[in-house]
Enzyme design. Structure first.
Site, PDB file in Angstrom:
ATOM      1  N   HIS A 284       4.047   4.330  -5.955  1.00 57.30           N
ATOM      2  CA  HIS A 284       5.422   3.672  -6.648  1.00 57.30           C
ATOM      3  C   HIS A 284       5.549   2.790  -7.581  1.00 57.30           C
ATOM      4  O   HIS A 284       6.333   2.603  -8.512  1.00 57.30           O
ATOM      5  CB  HIS A 284       6.176   3.269  -5.331  1.00 57.30           C
ATOM      6  CG  HIS A 284       6.390   4.439  -4.294  1.00 57.30           C
ATOM      7  ND1 HIS A 284       6.070   4.336  -2.970  1.00 57.30           N
ATOM      8  CD2 HIS A 284       7.008   5.651  -4.293  1.00 57.30           C
ATOM      9  CE1 HIS A 284       6.408   5.306  -2.275  1.00 57.30           C
ATOM     10  NE2 HIS A 284       7.120   6.086  -3.063  1.00 57.30           N
TER      11      HIS A 284
ATOM     12  N   LYS B 140      14.137  12.683   7.029  1.00 59.71           N
ATOM     13  CA  LYS B 140      12.618  12.595   7.361  1.00 59.71           C
ATOM     14  C   LYS B 140      12.583  11.484   8.363  1.00 59.71           C
ATOM     15  O   LYS B 140      13.428  10.411   8.271  1.00 59.71           O
ATOM     16  CB  LYS B 140      12.083  11.888   6.125  1.00 59.71           C
ATOM     17  CG  LYS B 140      11.453  12.999   5.092  1.00 59.71           C
ATOM     18  CD  LYS B 140      10.662  12.149   4.045  1.00 59.71           C
ATOM     19  CE  LYS B 140      10.431  12.787   2.785  1.00 59.71           C
ATOM     20  NZ  LYS B 140       9.899  11.991   1.766  1.00 59.71           N
TER      21      LYS B 140
ATOM     22  N   ARG C 198       3.790  13.555  -9.539  1.00 63.52           N
ATOM     23  CA  ARG C 198       2.192  13.760  -9.173  1.00 63.52           C
ATOM     24  C   ARG C 198       1.693  14.891  -9.819  1.00 63.52           C
ATOM     25  O   ARG C 198       1.485  15.162 -10.848  1.00 63.52           O
ATOM     26  CB  ARG C 198       1.876  13.286  -7.929  1.00 63.52           C
ATOM     27  CG  ARG C 198       2.158  11.854  -7.443  1.00 63.52           C
ATOM     28  CD  ARG C 198       2.082  11.697  -5.983  1.00 63.52           C
ATOM     29  NE  ARG C 198       3.408  12.282  -5.398  1.00 63.52           N
ATOM     30  CZ  ARG C 198       3.847  12.040  -4.217  1.00 63.52           C
ATOM     31  NH1 ARG C 198       3.303  11.408  -3.463  1.00 63.52           N
ATOM     32  NH2 ARG C 198       5.119  12.569  -3.846  1.00 63.52           N
TER      33      ARG C 198
ATOM     34  N   SER D 288       3.024   8.273   0.589  1.00 63.65           N
ATOM     35  CA  SER D 288       3.077   7.370   1.761  1.00 63.65           C
ATOM     36  C   SER D 288       2.623   7.965   3.094  1.00 63.65           C
ATOM     37  O   SER D 288       2.459   7.387   3.934  1.00 63.65           O
ATOM     38  CB  SER D 288       4.969   7.144   1.958  1.00 63.65           C
ATOM     39  OG  SER D 288       5.212   6.395   0.759  1.00 63.65           O
TER      40      SER D 288
HETATM   41  P1  ADP Z   1      11.650  10.417  -1.346  1.00 60.68           P
HETATM   42  O1  ADP Z   1      11.529  10.824   0.370  1.00 60.68           O
HETATM   43  O2  ADP Z   1      12.912  10.343  -1.867  1.00 60.68           O
HETATM   44  O3  ADP Z   1      10.535  11.875  -1.990  1.00 60.68           O
HETATM   45  P2  ADP Z   1       9.262   8.652  -1.872  1.00 60.68           P
HETATM   46  O4  ADP Z   1       9.228   7.188  -1.356  1.00 60.68           O
HETATM   47  O5  ADP Z   1       8.417   9.421  -1.079  1.00 60.68           O
HETATM   48  O6  ADP Z   1      10.797   9.305  -1.497  1.00 60.68           O
HETATM   49  O7  ADP Z   1       9.013   9.026  -3.399  1.00 60.68           O
HETATM   50  C1  ADP Z   1      10.040   8.046  -4.008  1.00 60.68           C
HETATM   51  C2  ADP Z   1       9.556   8.648  -5.522  1.00 60.68           C
HETATM   52  O8  ADP Z   1       8.081   8.160  -6.076  1.00 60.68           O
HETATM   53  C3  ADP Z   1       9.751  10.219  -5.643  1.00 60.68           C
HETATM   54  O9  ADP Z   1       9.894  10.606  -7.143  1.00 60.68           O
HETATM   55  C4  ADP Z   1       8.213  10.672  -5.551  1.00 60.68           C
HETATM   56  O10 ADP Z   1       7.688  11.633  -6.562  1.00 60.68           O
HETATM   57  C5  ADP Z   1       7.507   9.179  -6.261  1.00 60.68           C
HETATM   58  N1  ADP Z   1       5.876   9.012  -5.983  1.00 60.68           N
HETATM   59  C6  ADP Z   1       5.444   8.699  -4.677  1.00 60.68           C
HETATM   60  N2  ADP Z   1       4.240   8.443  -4.503  1.00 60.68           N
HETATM   61  C7  ADP Z   1       3.758   8.630  -5.915  1.00 60.68           C
HETATM   62  C8  ADP Z   1       2.649   8.500  -6.584  1.00 60.68           C
HETATM   63  N3  ADP Z   1       1.568   8.103  -6.117  1.00 60.68           N
HETATM   64  N4  ADP Z   1       2.660   8.493  -7.724  1.00 60.68           N
HETATM   65  C9  ADP Z   1       3.966   8.775  -8.678  1.00 60.68           C
HETATM   66  N5  ADP Z   1       4.903   8.976  -8.028  1.00 60.68           N
HETATM   67  C10 ADP Z   1       4.923   8.789  -6.589  1.00 60.68           C
END
Ligand code: ADP
Length: 167
Positions: A18, A42, A91, A129
């Site tokens: 992130h 979720k 990703r 996450s």
């Molecule tokens: P959501 O529940 O909206 O998917 P997340 O917190 O899981 O929320 O992810 C928020 C954003 O960050 C999404 O666009 C996700 O693809 C991106 N993201 C999460 N982990 C990574 C990572 N390791 N590298 C790049 N982008 C990421």
């Protein structure tokens, strides 16, 4: 005119993946609001306050970033902030289908909005996450994937030592 981007997500919890996207977004936009979603279907490990608090700790000292929890429809929030740009991270191809759907739906709901996708550093391609939580739950070392306050908070939440992976 200042270009403000909204970077929404669950951030349950925030990872280096992130943060990598945040740093990239800051090179493109004048300011980034990390919008921590409060009402996701979720089931989250951390409460919305805890998630926002960990994001705040992780971005302390980084200029032009604001952390703001939001509830309700993302596009309503984006509109309220007077912004038209949503930033999302990509990703692998696996992210694409869902993100594509989300971006088109958001544009349908708010035609002025554009979603900008930024690609993560190769080091974080496989960091999520949920994987971090799983590793922490099993007592593994997550210090390469998350900022220090997050590993401490995870260890505390899960009752698995001090976050170093050695307890
Ligand atoms: P959501 O529940 O909206 O998917 P997340 O917190 O899981 O929320 O992810 C928020 C954003 O960050 C999404 O666009 C996700 O693809 C991106 N993201 C999460 N982990 C990574 C990572 N390791 N590298 C790049 N982008 C990421």
């Amino acid at each position: 005119m200042k270009r403000l981007a909204i970077y929404p997500g669950s951030f349950d919890p925030i990872t280096h993946g992130h943060l990598d996207i945040l740093q990239r977004a800051l090179r493109v936009f004048d300011g980034v609001v990390i919008a921590v979603a409060q009402n996701r279907s979720k089931t989250a490990l951390f409460s919305p306050e805890e998630r926002a608090d960990l994001v705040r700790q992780a971005v302390a000292g980084i200029a032009d970033v604001e952390v703001d929890p939001f509830s309700g429809l993302l596009v309503d929030y984006v509109r309220k902030r007077g912004a038209t740009i949503i930033v999302r991270g990509l990703r692998a191809v696996a992210d694409f289908d869902y993100e594509f759907q989300l971006a088109l739906m958001n544009r349908q709901l708010y035609p002025e909005v554009n979603t900008v996708f930024l690609m993560t550093d190769q080091r974080y391609l496989y960091v999520s996450s949920s994987l971090v939580k799983e590793i922490a739950r099993l007592g593994g070392d997550i210090s390469d994937f998350v900022p220090k306050p997050v590993s401490v908070a995870l260890a505390k939440k899960l009752g698995t030592g001090d976050g170093s992976g050695k307890g």
